[in-house]
Design a protein around this motif. Structure first.
Motif, PDB file in Angstrom:
ATOM      1  N   ALA A 101       1.785   6.731  -2.208  1.00 57.40           N
ATOM      2  CA  ALA A 101       1.797   5.265  -2.309  1.00 57.40           C
ATOM      3  C   ALA A 101       2.661   4.797  -3.472  1.00 57.40           C
ATOM      4  O   ALA A 101       3.434   3.839  -3.332  1.00 57.40           O
ATOM      5  CB  ALA A 101       0.370   4.735  -2.458  1.00 57.40           C
ATOM      6  N   TRP A 119       3.265   2.087   6.129  1.00 54.77           N
ATOM      7  CA  TRP A 119       2.119   2.519   5.332  1.00 54.77           C
ATOM      8  C   TRP A 119       0.837   2.467   6.167  1.00 54.77           C
ATOM      9  O   TRP A 119       0.013   3.375   6.122  1.00 54.77           O
ATOM     10  CB  TRP A 119       1.967   1.697   4.054  1.00 54.77           C
ATOM     11  N   GLY A 120       0.680   1.409   6.948  1.00 55.82           N
ATOM     12  CA  GLY A 120      -0.484   1.312   7.830  1.00 55.82           C
ATOM     13  C   GLY A 120      -0.505   2.423   8.863  1.00 55.82           C
ATOM     14  O   GLY A 120      -1.563   3.012   9.150  1.00 55.82           O
ATOM     15  N   TYR A 166       0.897   5.345   8.530  1.00 56.18           N
ATOM     16  CA  TYR A 166       0.606   6.583   7.791  1.00 56.18           C
ATOM     17  C   TYR A 166      -0.906   6.751   7.607  1.00 56.18           C
ATOM     18  O   TYR A 166      -1.452   7.832   7.795  1.00 56.18           O
ATOM     19  CB  TYR A 166       1.325   6.545   6.441  1.00 56.18           C
ATOM     20  N   GLN A 167      -1.576   5.648   7.285  1.00 53.41           N
ATOM     21  CA  GLN A 167      -3.032   5.698   7.128  1.00 53.41           C
ATOM     22  C   GLN A 167      -3.723   5.934   8.473  1.00 53.41           C
ATOM     23  O   GLN A 167      -4.719   6.662   8.541  1.00 53.41           O
ATOM     24  CB  GLN A 167      -3.548   4.407   6.481  1.00 53.41           C
ATOM     25  N   ASN A 201      -3.429   9.562   9.255  1.00 54.23           N
ATOM     26  CA  ASN A 201      -4.402  10.287   8.446  1.00 54.23           C
ATOM     27  C   ASN A 201      -5.789  10.234   9.091  1.00 54.23           C
ATOM     28  O   ASN A 201      -6.482  11.242   9.191  1.00 54.23           O
ATOM     29  CB  ASN A 201      -4.432   9.700   7.036  1.00 54.23           C
TER      30      ASN A 201
END
Length: 113
Positions: free
Chosen positions: A4, A40-41, A43-44, A47
């Motif tokens: 991040a 980023w969203g 990527y989360q 995960n």
């Protein structure tokens, strides 16, 4: 450093460099901002999907993977409609996340886990 932090620094640097060379353009902000949020969203979400998949809880795992790709396509189209600069900055955001992941996990980071 975490993914991040590196990704945020990359986006900030890309924005500053773009403003210096291209002047103030709202499409730079659109491409980088939306790209940052989407990548980023996603990527989360990836995960979360991997944890659910490895935890043997397969409910909605495949659907979430497809949702990620639909989200990429929708935002890429939005940036395309915003102009060439927005689409270019969206691509710069994609490269930035890949670079941040490589820096954190690709250069000896996996050994420390």
């Amino acid at each position: 450093m975490s993914v991040a932090v590196i990704y945020s620094l990359y986006i900030l640097t890309a924005g500053i460099v773009s403003f210096l060379f291209g002047g103030f353009d709202r499409n730079i902000i659109l491409g980088l901002g939306v790209g940052f949020l989407v990548f980023w969203g996603n990527y989360q979400l990836l995960n979360l999907v991997i944890r659910k998949f490895l935890g043997r809880n397969h409910f909605l795992t495949v659907q979430t993977l497809f949702l990620r790709f639909i989200l990429y396509a929708a935002v890429a189209y939005l940036c395309f409609r915003g102009g060439d600069v927005a689409l270019l900055m969206f691509a710069v955001s994609a490269i930035g996340l890949s670079l941040a992941i490589f820096i954190v996990y690709g250069i000896g980071g996996v050994k420390n886990q």
